[in-house]
Design a protein around this motif. Sequence first.
Motif, PDB file in Angstrom:
ATOM      1  N   LEU A 103       0.653  -0.941  -0.162  1.00  0.00           N
ATOM      2  CA  LEU A 103      -0.147  -0.117  -0.039  1.00  0.00           C
ATOM      3  C   LEU A 103       1.030   1.134   0.204  1.00  0.00           C
ATOM      4  O   LEU A 103       1.779   1.370   0.918  1.00  0.00           O
ATOM      5  CB  LEU A 103      -0.945  -0.145   1.095  1.00  0.00           C
ATOM      6  N   VAL A 104       0.801   2.147  -1.013  1.00  0.00           N
ATOM      7  CA  VAL A 104       1.452   3.326  -0.992  1.00  0.00           C
ATOM      8  C   VAL A 104       0.682   4.374  -0.604  1.00  0.00           C
ATOM      9  O   VAL A 104      -0.700   4.529  -1.117  1.00  0.00           O
ATOM     10  CB  VAL A 104       1.734   3.685  -2.389  1.00  0.00           C
ATOM     11  N   PRO A 105       1.108   5.450   0.337  1.00  0.00           N
ATOM     12  CA  PRO A 105       0.605   6.605   0.697  1.00  0.00           C
ATOM     13  C   PRO A 105       0.176   7.445  -0.519  1.00  0.00           C
ATOM     14  O   PRO A 105       0.794   7.486  -1.575  1.00  0.00           O
ATOM     15  CB  PRO A 105       1.371   7.248   1.754  1.00  0.00           C
ATOM     16  N   ASP A 106      -1.094   8.202  -0.427  1.00  0.00           N
ATOM     17  CA  ASP A 106      -1.352   9.007  -1.394  1.00  0.00           C
ATOM     18  C   ASP A 106      -0.402  10.341  -1.685  1.00  0.00           C
ATOM     19  O   ASP A 106      -0.170  10.378  -2.632  1.00  0.00           O
ATOM     20  CB  ASP A 106      -2.875   9.786  -1.016  1.00  0.00           C
ATOM     21  N   ASP A 107       0.123  10.712  -0.692  1.00  0.00           N
ATOM     22  CA  ASP A 107       1.200  11.827  -0.927  1.00  0.00           C
ATOM     23  C   ASP A 107       2.454  11.370  -1.630  1.00  0.00           C
ATOM     24  O   ASP A 107       3.024  11.911  -2.337  1.00  0.00           O
ATOM     25  CB  ASP A 107       1.702  12.573   0.388  1.00  0.00           C
ATOM     26  N   THR A 108       2.836  10.034  -1.501  1.00  0.00           N
ATOM     27  CA  THR A 108       3.736   9.383  -2.246  1.00  0.00           C
ATOM     28  C   THR A 108       3.456   9.439  -3.679  1.00  0.00           C
ATOM     29  O   THR A 108       4.244   9.517  -4.375  1.00  0.00           O
ATOM     30  CB  THR A 108       4.178   7.926  -1.532  1.00  0.00           C
ATOM     31  N   ILE A 109       2.215   8.788  -3.873  1.00  0.00           N
ATOM     32  CA  ILE A 109       1.762   8.779  -5.338  1.00  0.00           C
ATOM     33  C   ILE A 109       1.867  10.107  -5.906  1.00  0.00           C
ATOM     34  O   ILE A 109       2.113  10.375  -7.056  1.00  0.00           O
ATOM     35  CB  ILE A 109       0.318   8.132  -5.390  1.00  0.00           C
ATOM     36  N   GLU A 110       1.325  11.270  -5.318  1.00  0.00           N
ATOM     37  CA  GLU A 110       1.171  12.474  -5.834  1.00  0.00           C
ATOM     38  C   GLU A 110       2.700  13.157  -6.051  1.00  0.00           C
ATOM     39  O   GLU A 110       2.874  13.743  -7.098  1.00  0.00           O
ATOM     40  CB  GLU A 110       0.610  13.417  -4.596  1.00  0.00           C
ATOM     41  N   LEU A 111       3.625  12.728  -5.303  1.00  0.00           N
ATOM     42  CA  LEU A 111       5.044  13.030  -5.605  1.00  0.00           C
ATOM     43  C   LEU A 111       5.538  12.357  -6.703  1.00  0.00           C
ATOM     44  O   LEU A 111       6.421  13.125  -7.364  1.00  0.00           O
ATOM     45  CB  LEU A 111       5.773  12.574  -4.233  1.00  0.00           C
ATOM     46  N   GLU A 112       5.326  11.231  -6.967  1.00  0.00           N
ATOM     47  CA  GLU A 112       5.672  10.456  -8.044  1.00  0.00           C
ATOM     48  C   GLU A 112       5.112  11.234  -9.264  1.00  0.00           C
ATOM     49  O   GLU A 112       5.784  11.280 -10.303  1.00  0.00           O
ATOM     50  CB  GLU A 112       5.514   8.910  -8.014  1.00  0.00           C
ATOM     51  N   ILE A 113       3.811  11.541  -9.222  1.00  0.00           N
ATOM     52  CA  ILE A 113       3.162  12.045 -10.499  1.00  0.00           C
ATOM     53  C   ILE A 113       3.850  13.216 -10.732  1.00  0.00           C
ATOM     54  O   ILE A 113       4.182  13.575 -11.960  1.00  0.00           O
ATOM     55  CB  ILE A 113       1.663  12.041 -10.234  1.00  0.00           C
ATOM     56  N   VAL A 114       3.817  14.132  -9.757  1.00  0.00           N
ATOM     57  CA  VAL A 114       4.588  15.537  -9.906  1.00  0.00           C
ATOM     58  C   VAL A 114       5.928  15.317 -10.461  1.00  0.00           C
ATOM     59  O   VAL A 114       6.075  16.191 -11.732  1.00  0.00           O
ATOM     60  CB  VAL A 114       4.396  16.217  -8.578  1.00  0.00           C
ATOM     61  N   THR A 115       6.819  14.731  -9.888  1.00  0.00           N
ATOM     62  CA  THR A 115       8.346  14.601 -10.139  1.00  0.00           C
ATOM     63  C   THR A 115       8.427  13.878 -11.618  1.00  0.00           C
ATOM     64  O   THR A 115       9.389  14.486 -12.380  1.00  0.00           O
ATOM     65  CB  THR A 115       9.012  13.992  -9.132  1.00  0.00           C
ATOM     66  N   SER A 116       7.463  12.946 -11.962  1.00  0.00           N
ATOM     67  CA  SER A 116       7.589  12.232 -13.220  1.00  0.00           C
ATOM     68  C   SER A 116       7.088  13.219 -14.321  1.00  0.00           C
ATOM     69  O   SER A 116       7.605  13.364 -15.519  1.00  0.00           O
ATOM     70  CB  SER A 116       6.586  10.984 -13.343  1.00  0.00           C
ATOM     71  N   ARG A 117       6.206  14.029 -14.145  1.00  0.00           N
ATOM     72  CA  ARG A 117       5.744  15.048 -15.211  1.00  0.00           C
ATOM     73  C   ARG A 117       6.817  16.033 -15.419  1.00  0.00           C
ATOM     74  O   ARG A 117       7.048  16.506 -16.512  1.00  0.00           O
ATOM     75  CB  ARG A 117       4.195  15.815 -14.964  1.00  0.00           C
ATOM     76  N   LEU A 118       7.520  16.600 -14.433  1.00  0.00           N
ATOM     77  CA  LEU A 118       8.229  17.503 -14.476  1.00  0.00           C
ATOM     78  C   LEU A 118       9.565  16.790 -15.373  1.00  0.00           C
ATOM     79  O   LEU A 118      10.366  17.435 -16.317  1.00  0.00           O
ATOM     80  CB  LEU A 118       8.880  17.911 -12.987  1.00  0.00           C
ATOM     81  N   ALA A 119       9.952  15.562 -15.016  1.00  0.00           N
ATOM     82  CA  ALA A 119      11.168  14.950 -15.640  1.00  0.00           C
ATOM     83  C   ALA A 119      10.989  14.673 -17.064  1.00  0.00           C
ATOM     84  O   ALA A 119      11.617  15.133 -18.170  1.00  0.00           O
ATOM     85  CB  ALA A 119      11.314  13.560 -14.994  1.00  0.00           C
ATOM     86  N   LEU A 120       9.676  14.406 -17.428  1.00  0.00           N
ATOM     87  CA  LEU A 120       9.100  14.412 -18.872  1.00  0.00           C
ATOM     88  C   LEU A 120       9.324  15.564 -19.562  1.00  0.00           C
ATOM     89  O   LEU A 120       9.564  15.511 -21.041  1.00  0.00           O
ATOM     90  CB  LEU A 120       7.755  13.771 -18.933  1.00  0.00           C
ATOM     91  N   ALA A 121       8.890  16.724 -18.988  1.00  0.00           N
ATOM     92  CA  ALA A 121       8.686  17.913 -19.425  1.00  0.00           C
ATOM     93  C   ALA A 121      10.476  18.311 -19.765  1.00  0.00           C
ATOM     94  O   ALA A 121      10.579  18.826 -21.067  1.00  0.00           O
ATOM     95  CB  ALA A 121       8.332  19.013 -18.618  1.00  0.00           C
ATOM     96  N   VAL A 122      11.210  18.129 -18.928  1.00  0.00           N
ATOM     97  CA  VAL A 122      12.599  18.335 -18.996  1.00  0.00           C
ATOM     98  C   VAL A 122      13.093  17.579 -20.331  1.00  0.00           C
ATOM     99  O   VAL A 122      13.785  18.175 -21.393  1.00  0.00           O
ATOM    100  CB  VAL A 122      13.433  17.967 -17.825  1.00  0.00           C
ATOM    101  N   MET A 123      12.805  16.032 -20.237  1.00  0.00           N
ATOM    102  CA  MET A 123      13.215  15.223 -21.464  1.00  0.00           C
ATOM    103  C   MET A 123      12.835  15.542 -22.724  1.00  0.00           C
ATOM    104  O   MET A 123      13.351  15.331 -23.819  1.00  0.00           O
ATOM    105  CB  MET A 123      13.163  13.989 -21.068  1.00  0.00           C
ATOM    106  N   ASP A 124      11.560  16.432 -22.593  1.00  0.00           N
ATOM    107  CA  ASP A 124      10.934  16.489 -23.981  1.00  0.00           C
ATOM    108  C   ASP A 124      11.630  17.666 -24.805  1.00  0.00           C
ATOM    109  O   ASP A 124      11.950  17.785 -26.039  1.00  0.00           O
ATOM    110  CB  ASP A 124       9.387  17.266 -23.715  1.00  0.00           C
ATOM    111  N   ARG A 125      12.298  18.524 -23.993  1.00  0.00           N
ATOM    112  CA  ARG A 125      13.197  19.550 -24.235  1.00  0.00           C
ATOM    113  C   ARG A 125      14.545  19.240 -24.737  1.00  0.00           C
ATOM    114  O   ARG A 125      15.116  19.518 -25.635  1.00  0.00           O
ATOM    115  CB  ARG A 125      13.144  20.997 -23.749  1.00  0.00           C
TER     116      ARG A 125
END
Length: 796
Positions: A103-125
């Motif tokens: 079981l993964v806490p909600d804030d951990t899931i949110e953390l992964e979502i936010v950082t993943s989106r940022l990493a994708l935006a960086v690699m997109d450029r």
Amino acid sequence: MATSASPDSIAGQARRLYTEELVKGLTGLVQSVIDGARALLDKPSEHMVFQRRRDLVQGLMQGAQGWHRGMVVGLRKVLQHGVSASGPGDLPPPGSGRDALTLVPDDTIELEIVTSRLALAVMDRASWEFADLRSRVAHLEGRTELDPHDMLRAHVLSRITFDAWRAAGLNLEGWREMQPILHDEIAVLVEEAYHETNRWLMEQKVLPEVDLRPFIRRSRTHPNAHMGWSGPGSSFAGDGASSAAMGLGAPSEYPSSAGFAGPGRGGGWAGGGHSGGRGNVGEETRMMTRAAPLARSREHAEAVLGRLNRLIGRHVPQFGSSTRSQPLQQPGPALSAGLARAIDSAEQGIRQRLAPTTQRGEPPVTTPVLLEELHQRKQVLKKAAASPEERATIEIVALLFQSILTEDRIPAAVRVWFARLQMPVLRVAVTEPDFFATIDHPARRLIDRMGACVMGFDSAASGVGAALEKEIKRIVQVVEAYPDTGRRVFQTVLIEFEKFLEHYFKNENEITKRGVSLAQQVEQRETLAIQYTIELRRMLNEVPVQEGVRQFLFHVWADVLATTAVRYSAQGEQTRAMKRAAADLIWSASAKVTREERAEVIRRLPLLLKSLREGMLSAGMDSAKQDEHIQQLNNSLAAAFTAKAAVIPDERLRELMEQLETLEELLPDAADVEIDESMVLDLSGHQSSELEVVLEGGSMPTPAMVAWARELQVGSWYMLDRGGHTEPVQLTWHGLRKQLSLFVTPQGRCVLFQQHRLASYLQAGLIVPAQDEALTVRATRSALAKLDVDASRLLS
């Protein structure tokens, strides 16, 4: 790699430089986020949204120092101790799995979502810069790939940035509000840090052959950041902090947040004004990498047309409703009788006026004379018009052609034929109002295609060629001959013009036809090589052939067969000799268990090796490479002598030889073959004084760029940046399924691209359209500029 320092030391210095570059840009990053938050607060919004944005601004003003400090400290710890010391390594990078389900806490899931989106935006450029940096650092450290949690990876910085954000008292809701600005600013910062690290490594001679495109950098210095964080009562200076952080020494002393003012504009983070936003270069670069170029071009053209319609609609209300795109089966408004007669008379008068120059070879009519002639005709047409809509249409079409006819890059001999199109286009514009509503109208497309083909450079000196000029003349005369067919005649001659261009560059243009012939030979050879490889793999799938021999046949001899077949035909004696050599090689490499068989191999071997060398030489392979392949084959033959190789039954050998003799009958359909860089055996063998094959350079292309490469139109002009200089080139040929494309310079030098390499050059901005917009779009903008000054001319 040529350097006196140890590879590990250079890799460490590279990571240190990357960190320093990031830290230098953090001041501007934080300032941009604050300015962006202020700009959001200034926008009209609902009360709840306003409160949320006000809280965000206040939170940023109070937590800016802490956020900056957290990012600097986090980067320093990662550099000195690795990822685990600062936390980002506690979670797997985006896309990795876990060993067990928990079981993964909600804030951990949110953390992964936010950082993943940022990493994708960086690699997109920054993906292509990262790819080069990853290759260089991995090379230095003697590995094939960086560690999953290497600090150079985007997800590590993403985690540091978000952890520092939360530690500074800023919440997830605020991050989401600022996410577009955060993504853009951080992506630009990381891209430039990657670029500077790559540049330094190249200076250290680390993999200098990894191509880095010319990179136009905008300054990362924020317009407010040069003053530092100098709000009232604050002793914290941004420049000093940056210098300390760059040196990666002891942390600077951070004052309390009391020095930061609230959302008022009088003090706080760097004082007055909002960010001026990105420079044009940065914006254009981001658009080139993130959006489909074809979609951007279309959106730009449609925006210009939309603005034209809105402007005219304000002065001629009925015009706006009549120019909405209609179904083709729905007829548009009819020409008034008076205007129809006036157009016919004007068309005849223009033909007579221009006849001396187009029939007797006299010098072309000058542009001022052309414009005066058309202006006089316009005034007569306006008097004959029966409605404001007709008068407005006459004025707009006249303005369009005024712009087209003053285009310097259209040769004078061709300009007169463009002038003769004005009346047929006017007739269509009145009866088919979607001429002003869509860029796809065939009349527009015809003018754009002909313009794109003749607007080459130095056209006044070299001309466009008698055949091309003759075809444009024919097209105009056909359009004039069918005045009542509307768009259909334009669509018909547009298709005919496309077919003509293909034939013209291939057979009639003296500069291009040799290059097209060479390019077709390259395509034929590469297609045959792939076909031979596929069929050889299928034939030998169940045959116990030595692996060295198998790879030689697939990767070398298939190319030899293809080259020979192109030169001497598939059934030529030379091609048959190369097939027999393949069969002899397979037989020689099978197990030889008797004295007689071994003696027969020894007897045949000199002739076989001679045939193999001749074949490799014909395919353009140098002696050193030939020796390498022969040595590998000798090892396979030695295995056959010691009976370590498998035995191939005699009947199977006879069957293989028969299949080789009729190999062409078994080949897969050429239409199903894709000539991509993973299949091409060695395009360098095609290099010659007449044909340059582009084998390197550019950036990793996005799918949008690959699609753009397929949509480039034959006849259009481009600017090619290669070998340290830029020159105009014309696209003269597309191969099968557009997998190869040939460009030719005005001097006749031919440059051949494979589709993926062409997309790489487009991605890097190393090849760009010579025209930044279509001829009719530029003419529409010119008309808009004149109407902005004096819209009354629509009805005068």
